[in-house]
Write a protein that holds these residues in place. Sequence first.
Motif, short mmCIF file in Angstrom:
data_model
loop_
_atom_site.label_atom_id
_atom_site.label_comp_id
_atom_site.label_asym_id
_atom_site.label_seq_id
_atom_site.Cartn_x
_atom_site.Cartn_y
_atom_site.Cartn_z
N MET A 6 2.86 10.57 47.15
CA MET A 6 2.83 10.88 48.58
C MET A 6 1.59 10.24 49.16
SD MET A 6 3.79 14.86 48.87
CE MET A 6 5.24 15.49 48.06
N GLY A 7 1.75 9.65 50.33
CA GLY A 7 0.57 9.03 50.92
C GLY A 7 0.78 8.51 52.31
N ILE A 8 -0.34 8.20 52.94
CA ILE A 8 -0.35 7.60 54.27
C ILE A 8 -1.04 6.25 54.12
CG2 ILE A 8 -1.27 7.78 56.62
CD1 ILE A 8 -1.13 10.86 56.21
N TYR A 9 -0.38 5.21 54.56
CA TYR A 9 -0.93 3.85 54.48
C TYR A 9 -1.24 3.33 55.87
CZ TYR A 9 0.15 3.30 49.55
OH TYR A 9 0.16 3.43 48.19
N ALA A 46 0.62 15.05 60.14
CA ALA A 46 1.52 16.13 60.58
C ALA A 46 2.96 15.85 60.14
CB ALA A 46 1.45 16.28 62.09
N MET A 47 3.39 14.61 60.25
CA MET A 47 4.75 14.25 59.83
C MET A 47 4.92 14.40 58.32
SD MET A 47 6.30 13.64 62.61
CE MET A 47 7.76 12.73 62.26
N LEU A 48 3.91 13.97 57.55
CA LEU A 48 3.97 14.11 56.10
C LEU A 48 4.09 15.57 55.70
CD1 LEU A 48 3.82 13.00 53.20
CD2 LEU A 48 1.33 13.03 53.42
N PHE A 49 3.27 16.42 56.29
CA PHE A 49 3.33 17.83 55.95
C PHE A 49 4.62 18.48 56.44
CE2 PHE A 49 -0.89 17.35 54.49
CZ PHE A 49 -1.05 18.38 53.57
N GLY A 50 5.12 18.03 57.57
CA GLY A 50 6.42 18.52 58.04
C GLY A 50 7.52 18.18 57.05
N LEU A 51 7.50 16.97 56.52
CA LEU A 51 8.49 16.57 55.52
C LEU A 51 8.34 17.37 54.24
CD1 LEU A 51 8.38 12.71 56.07
CD2 LEU A 51 10.37 14.18 56.41
N ILE A 52 7.11 17.54 53.78
CA ILE A 52 6.87 18.31 52.55
C ILE A 52 7.37 19.74 52.73
CG2 ILE A 52 5.08 19.32 51.07
CD1 ILE A 52 3.38 16.79 51.72
N PHE A 57 9.20 20.18 49.10
CA PHE A 57 8.58 19.43 48.01
C PHE A 57 7.35 20.17 47.50
CE2 PHE A 57 10.12 15.14 49.82
CZ PHE A 57 11.21 15.13 48.97
N SER A 58 6.96 19.85 46.29
CA SER A 58 5.70 20.35 45.75
C SER A 58 4.60 19.35 46.07
CB SER A 58 5.79 20.50 44.23
OG SER A 58 6.76 21.46 43.90
N TYR A 59 3.40 19.84 46.23
CA TYR A 59 2.27 18.96 46.48
C TYR A 59 1.89 18.27 45.17
CZ TYR A 59 1.68 21.64 50.76
OH TYR A 59 1.89 22.23 51.97
N ARG A 61 -0.25 17.36 42.13
CA ARG A 61 -1.21 18.22 41.42
C ARG A 61 -2.65 17.91 41.81
NH1 ARG A 61 -0.20 18.79 35.40
NH2 ARG A 61 -0.67 20.98 35.32
N GLU A 62 -2.99 16.61 41.95
CA GLU A 62 -4.36 16.21 42.27
C GLU A 62 -4.78 16.65 43.67
OE1 GLU A 62 -1.96 13.29 42.08
OE2 GLU A 62 -1.82 14.04 40.06
N LEU A 63 -3.82 16.87 44.55
CA LEU A 63 -4.13 17.21 45.95
C LEU A 63 -3.74 18.63 46.32
CD1 LEU A 63 -2.89 13.91 47.63
CD2 LEU A 63 -5.24 14.57 47.12
N LYS A 64 -3.52 19.47 45.32
CA LYS A 64 -3.03 20.81 45.60
C LYS A 64 -3.96 21.62 46.51
CE LYS A 64 -1.18 24.93 43.68
NZ LYS A 64 -0.28 25.50 42.78
N ALA A 65 -5.26 21.64 46.21
CA ALA A 65 -6.20 22.42 47.02
C ALA A 65 -6.34 21.83 48.42
CB ALA A 65 -7.56 22.50 46.33
N THR A 66 -6.44 20.52 48.50
CA THR A 66 -6.54 19.86 49.81
C THR A 66 -5.31 20.13 50.64
OG1 THR A 66 -7.87 18.10 48.83
CG2 THR A 66 -6.84 17.62 50.95
N SER A 67 -4.15 20.02 50.02
CA SER A 67 -2.89 20.26 50.73
C SER A 67 -2.79 21.70 51.21
CB SER A 67 -1.71 19.93 49.80
OG SER A 67 -1.77 18.60 49.38
#
Length: 95
Positions: A6-9, A46-52, A57-59, A61-67
């Motif tokens: 998952m990411g933003i480019y 906002a769009m990424l989190f809306g999709l998740i 979807f699950s976050y 693992r490396e970004l679980k706390a940030t997410s």
Amino acid sequence: MKQTVMGIYIVQPEGSDAAEELVDIRVVIEGTEVLRSLRNVTVALAMLFGLIYGLNFSYPRELKATSEVIQKVFFNLDGHKLSPKVHALKNKMLE
């Protein structure tokens, strides 16, 4: 992008100055570009989190706390159930 979970480019033309206006912002999920030509990074996030959230979807693992902080503290989605780490951070932010 194909290896990104998952990411933003932020895509800029070769040789452009980093201070110039952003050209293209894209959201990638499981190596597939799902959104492109977004206005700014805030909209992309906002769009990424809306999709998740919408697709359940699950976050990563490396970004679980940030997410969790972004979802529960900033977006106030399911904000009453916080992990101890995130709860402590929220309390420190409110001091």
